[in-house]
Write a protein that holds these residues in place. Structure first.
Motif, PDB file in Angstrom:
ATOM      1  N   ALA A 211       0.821  -1.207   0.000  1.00 10.52           N
ATOM      2  CA  ALA A 211       0.000   0.000   0.000  1.00 10.52           C
ATOM      3  C   ALA A 211       0.854   1.256   0.000  1.00 10.52           C
ATOM      4  CB  ALA A 211      -0.922   0.000   1.210  1.00 10.52           C
ATOM      5  N   GLY A 212       0.513   2.183  -0.892  1.00  8.95           N
ATOM      6  CA  GLY A 212       1.182   3.474  -0.953  1.00  8.95           C
ATOM      7  C   GLY A 212       2.561   3.457  -1.557  1.00  8.95           C
ATOM      8  N   MET A 213       2.956   2.348  -2.151  1.00  5.50           N
ATOM      9  CA  MET A 213       4.282   2.227  -2.746  1.00  5.50           C
ATOM     10  C   MET A 213       4.157   1.667  -4.163  1.00  5.50           C
ATOM     11  SD  MET A 213       6.343   0.555   0.485  1.00  5.50           S
ATOM     12  CE  MET A 213       7.919   0.619  -0.389  1.00  5.50           C
ATOM     13  N   THR A 214       5.041   2.114  -5.041  1.00  6.04           N
ATOM     14  CA  THR A 214       5.053   1.593  -6.403  1.00  6.04           C
ATOM     15  C   THR A 214       5.819   0.279  -6.426  1.00  6.04           C
ATOM     16  OG1 THR A 214       4.942   3.812  -7.341  1.00  6.04           O
ATOM     17  CG2 THR A 214       5.705   2.048  -8.783  1.00  6.04           C
ATOM     18  N   HIS A 215       5.162  -0.769  -6.910  1.00  5.18           N
ATOM     19  CA  HIS A 215       5.777  -2.087  -6.990  1.00  5.18           C
ATOM     20  C   HIS A 215       5.558  -2.663  -8.379  1.00  5.18           C
ATOM     21  CE1 HIS A 215       7.038  -3.583  -2.898  1.00  5.18           C
ATOM     22  NE2 HIS A 215       6.458  -2.441  -2.586  1.00  5.18           N
ATOM     23  N   PRO A 216       6.530  -3.443  -8.891  1.00  7.04           N
ATOM     24  CA  PRO A 216       6.322  -4.093 -10.186  1.00  7.04           C
ATOM     25  C   PRO A 216       5.266  -5.184 -10.080  1.00  7.04           C
ATOM     26  CG  PRO A 216       8.380  -4.826  -9.195  1.00  7.04           C
ATOM     27  CD  PRO A 216       7.871  -3.699  -8.343  1.00  7.04           C
ATOM     28  N   LEU A 217       4.451  -5.277 -11.092  1.00  6.57           N
ATOM     29  CA  LEU A 217       3.434  -6.317 -11.195  1.00  6.57           C
ATOM     30  C   LEU A 217       3.472  -6.835 -12.626  1.00  6.57           C
ATOM     31  CD1 LEU A 217       0.958  -7.758  -9.828  1.00  6.57           C
ATOM     32  CD2 LEU A 217      -0.457  -5.971 -10.881  1.00  6.57           C
ATOM     33  N   THR A 218       3.614  -8.130 -12.788  1.00  8.50           N
ATOM     34  CA  THR A 218       3.667  -8.730 -14.120  1.00  8.50           C
ATOM     35  C   THR A 218       2.453  -9.610 -14.331  1.00  8.50           C
ATOM     36  OG1 THR A 218       6.087  -8.754 -14.127  1.00  8.50           O
ATOM     37  CG2 THR A 218       4.989 -10.188 -15.707  1.00  8.50           C
ATOM     38  N   VAL A 219       1.790  -9.421 -15.459  1.00  5.61           N
ATOM     39  CA  VAL A 219       0.651 -10.252 -15.835  1.00  5.61           C
ATOM     40  C   VAL A 219       1.040 -11.071 -17.064  1.00  5.61           C
ATOM     41  CG1 VAL A 219      -1.709 -10.256 -16.696  1.00  5.61           C
ATOM     42  CG2 VAL A 219      -1.048  -8.652 -14.895  1.00  5.61           C
ATOM     43  N   THR A 220       0.843 -12.372 -16.986  1.00  2.10           N
ATOM     44  CA  THR A 220       1.155 -13.275 -18.094  1.00  2.10           C
ATOM     45  C   THR A 220      -0.127 -13.903 -18.598  1.00  2.10           C
ATOM     46  OG1 THR A 220       3.339 -13.757 -17.158  1.00  2.10           O
ATOM     47  CG2 THR A 220       2.496 -15.295 -18.808  1.00  2.10           C
ATOM     48  N   ILE A 221      -0.293 -13.932 -19.912  1.00  4.87           N
ATOM     49  CA  ILE A 221      -1.508 -14.480 -20.519  1.00  4.87           C
ATOM     50  C   ILE A 221      -1.135 -15.712 -21.334  1.00  4.87           C
ATOM     51  CG2 ILE A 221      -3.463 -14.017 -22.041  1.00  4.87           C
ATOM     52  CD1 ILE A 221      -3.135 -11.057 -21.362  1.00  4.87           C
ATOM     53  N   SER A 222      -1.861 -16.811 -21.106  1.00  6.79           N
ATOM     54  CA  SER A 222      -1.630 -18.055 -21.834  1.00  6.79           C
ATOM     55  C   SER A 222      -2.959 -18.667 -22.247  1.00  6.79           C
ATOM     56  CB  SER A 222      -0.839 -19.049 -20.967  1.00  6.79           C
ATOM     57  OG  SER A 222      -1.570 -19.376 -19.796  1.00  6.79           O
ATOM     58  N   LYS A 223      -2.896 -19.624 -23.154  1.00  4.22           N
ATOM     59  CA  LYS A 223      -4.084 -20.340 -23.596  1.00  4.22           C
ATOM     60  C   LYS A 223      -3.690 -21.773 -23.918  1.00  4.22           C
ATOM     61  CE  LYS A 223      -8.105 -19.923 -26.638  1.00  4.22           C
ATOM     62  NZ  LYS A 223      -8.756 -19.130 -27.713  1.00  4.22           N
ATOM     63  N   ASP A 224      -4.416 -22.706 -23.347  1.00  4.84           N
ATOM     64  CA  ASP A 224      -4.109 -24.125 -23.522  1.00  4.84           C
ATOM     65  C   ASP A 224      -2.667 -24.437 -23.150  1.00  4.84           C
ATOM     66  OD1 ASP A 224      -6.713 -24.542 -24.510  1.00  4.84           O
ATOM     67  OD2 ASP A 224      -6.091 -24.044 -26.551  1.00  4.84           O
ATOM     68  N   GLY A 225      -2.186 -23.753 -22.135  1.00  8.35           N
ATOM     69  CA  GLY A 225      -0.839 -23.995 -21.661  1.00  8.35           C
ATOM     70  C   GLY A 225       0.256 -23.343 -22.476  1.00  8.35           C
ATOM     71  N   LYS A 226      -0.106 -22.590 -23.501  1.00  8.16           N
ATOM     72  CA  LYS A 226       0.881 -21.947 -24.367  1.00  8.16           C
ATOM     73  C   LYS A 226       0.822 -20.425 -24.204  1.00  8.16           C
ATOM     74  CE  LYS A 226       0.515 -25.620 -27.834  1.00  8.16           C
ATOM     75  NZ  LYS A 226       0.206 -25.940 -29.267  1.00  8.16           N
ATOM     76  N   PRO A 227       1.966 -19.764 -24.281  1.00 12.85           N
ATOM     77  CA  PRO A 227       1.971 -18.296 -24.145  1.00 12.85           C
ATOM     78  C   PRO A 227       1.219 -17.626 -25.287  1.00 12.85           C
ATOM     79  CG  PRO A 227       4.133 -19.105 -24.823  1.00 12.85           C
ATOM     80  CD  PRO A 227       3.326 -20.306 -24.472  1.00 12.85           C
ATOM     81  N   VAL A 228       0.471 -16.592 -24.955  1.00 12.55           N
ATOM     82  CA  VAL A 228      -0.277 -15.824 -25.955  1.00 12.55           C
ATOM     83  C   VAL A 228       0.609 -14.693 -26.459  1.00 12.55           C
ATOM     84  CG1 VAL A 228      -2.241 -14.275 -26.283  1.00 12.55           C
ATOM     85  CG2 VAL A 228      -2.527 -16.409 -25.007  1.00 12.55           C
ATOM     86  N   THR A 229       0.766 -14.589 -27.766  1.00  8.07           N
ATOM     87  CA  THR A 229       1.634 -13.558 -28.352  1.00  8.07           C
ATOM     88  C   THR A 229       0.914 -12.752 -29.424  1.00  8.07           C
ATOM     89  OG1 THR A 229       2.520 -15.151 -29.941  1.00  8.07           O
ATOM     90  CG2 THR A 229       3.735 -14.871 -27.879  1.00  8.07           C
ATOM     91  N   ASP A 230      -0.413 -12.815 -29.439  1.00  9.98           N
ATOM     92  CA  ASP A 230      -1.167 -12.087 -30.461  1.00  9.98           C
ATOM     93  C   ASP A 230      -2.112 -11.058 -29.855  1.00  9.98           C
ATOM     94  OD1 ASP A 230      -2.935 -13.896 -29.333  1.00  9.98           O
ATOM     95  OD2 ASP A 230      -3.901 -14.424 -31.246  1.00  9.98           O
ATOM     96  N   LEU A 231      -1.724 -10.483 -28.719  1.00  9.47           N
ATOM     97  CA  LEU A 231      -2.539  -9.423 -28.151  1.00  9.47           C
ATOM     98  C   LEU A 231      -2.555  -8.228 -29.084  1.00  9.47           C
ATOM     99  CD1 LEU A 231      -1.411  -9.405 -24.396  1.00  9.47           C
ATOM    100  CD2 LEU A 231      -3.329 -10.631 -25.435  1.00  9.47           C
ATOM    101  N   GLN A 232      -3.739  -7.654 -29.254  1.00 10.58           N
ATOM    102  CA  GLN A 232      -3.901  -6.489 -30.119  1.00 10.58           C
ATOM    103  C   GLN A 232      -3.998  -5.216 -29.284  1.00 10.58           C
ATOM    104  OE1 GLN A 232      -7.540  -7.832 -32.004  1.00 10.58           O
ATOM    105  NE2 GLN A 232      -6.438  -8.394 -33.868  1.00 10.58           N
ATOM    106  N   PRO A 233      -3.531  -4.102 -29.822  1.00 11.05           N
ATOM    107  CA  PRO A 233      -3.700  -2.834 -29.096  1.00 11.05           C
ATOM    108  C   PRO A 233      -5.180  -2.530 -28.895  1.00 11.05           C
ATOM    109  CG  PRO A 233      -2.120  -2.598 -30.886  1.00 11.05           C
ATOM    110  CD  PRO A 233      -2.795  -3.920 -31.084  1.00 11.05           C
TER     111      PRO A 233
END
Length: 303
Positions: A211-233
């Motif tokens: 709380a009240g502090m900037t911390h890194p947060l990483t979100v990873t998206i996968s599908k069927d156990g495979k990394p998703v690499t086709d995210l669109q803007p």
């Protein structure tokens, strides 16, 4: 609904303002999701150290509205609406205006994330999330076409930046509550978790925000156990993350710092997360693939 401090970030280093200034998480988008109790606008459209980098200078970042959104007034700007209640179980339009320090309706708004107004609705139990981009009439009246609302208390947030007047270039988040008649059936908040499922996608969050502090947060998206690499803007970013605090529905909202390079986003999205208050936050992550917007929700515990 406020008592908020606000940071306006425009290509400059973040500075501490007062004793408990808050930089809000920013992620906005609209669309639909298959998650129960959600609709996302298919129908309408203490501070970090002064050495922290400017969020506006990070890839994919825009201006960031600050404050918890728990008030209808700030710096002379006022969110007004004739709609203190809305019907249950059917689509309804929520009408509102923003008036300026002179008391007149504001009609000039700057474009932020491709829109002049971002509008959010959330039930008091943090279900039913909707994120819309309403339309404005010539007299400054906005109409947000909300999907069916469950009975109970809802908070309506308007996020905007005036393009004229005393608040030109400043980012605001104002809100009002609305009552939906009927028997309220409050849902318990899901327990904190690091993963969520939506439309066949798995969203995994890694990080331990304080709380009240900037911390890194990483979100990873996968599908069927495979990394998703086709995210669109979507709205100038690969994802939009909106968060609400359990108990008071305080608002926070942010963009990933990941640089946008066409339709090839993912699987990892990096955030600099600032959540002002400890406790449970309900996070709504919106991302787009093949022209379809998906919304995943998970509960994050902030120490």
């Amino acid at each position: 609904m406020f008592a908020s401090a606000r940071f306006t970030v425009r290509r400059r280093t973040l500075a501490a303002v007062g004793t408990a200034a808050v930089l809000a998480l920013t992620l906005a988008a609209c669309g639909s999701s298959s998650m129960p109790g959600m609709d996302h606008g298919a129908a309408s459209s203490a501070a970090s150290p002064s050495a922290s980098p400017s969020m506006d200078d990070m890839p994919g970042m825009g201006r960031m509205a600050a404050g918890n959104g728990l008030s209808d007034t700030e710096d002379g700007y006022h969110l007004v609406s004739p709609d203190g209640s809305l019907p249950s179980g059917r689509q309804a339009g929520y009408r509102f205006k923003v008036t300026g320090p002179d008391g007149k309706p504001v009609t000039a708004f700057a474009v932020d994330q491709t829109k002049r107004m971002h509008f959010y609705a959330i039930h008091s139990d943090l279900t039913g999330f909707q994120h819309l981009h309403p339309t404005m009439a010539a007299d400054g009246t906005w109409t947000a076409d909300l999907a069916a609302l469950a009975p109970g208390t809802w908070r309506m947030f308007a996020s905007f930046t005036p393009d004229a007047g005393a608040g030109k270039g400043q980012d605001f988040v104002l809100s009002r509550t609305v009552t939906v008649p009927g028997t309220e059936d409050k849902a318990p908040l899901p327990a904190p978790a690091t993963t969520a499922e939506v439309d066949g996608y798995t969203v995994t969050a890694k990080g331990e925000p304080m709380a009240g502090m900037t911390h890194p947060l990483t979100v990873t998206i996968s599908k069927d156990g495979k990394p998703v690499t086709d995210l669109q803007p979507y709205l100038d970013s690969y994802a939009h993350l909106t968060a609400f605090h359990e108990g008071d529905t305080a608002f926070a909202h942010l963009h990933p710092t990941t640089k946008v390079t066409g339709d090839h986003g993912g699987p990892d999205l990096a955030f600099q997360a600032m959540l002002p208050t400890s406790g449970n936050w309900r996070l709504f992550l919106q991302f787009q693939t093949e022209g379809t917007l998906h919304t995943a929700a998970l509960t994050l515990r902030v120490g």
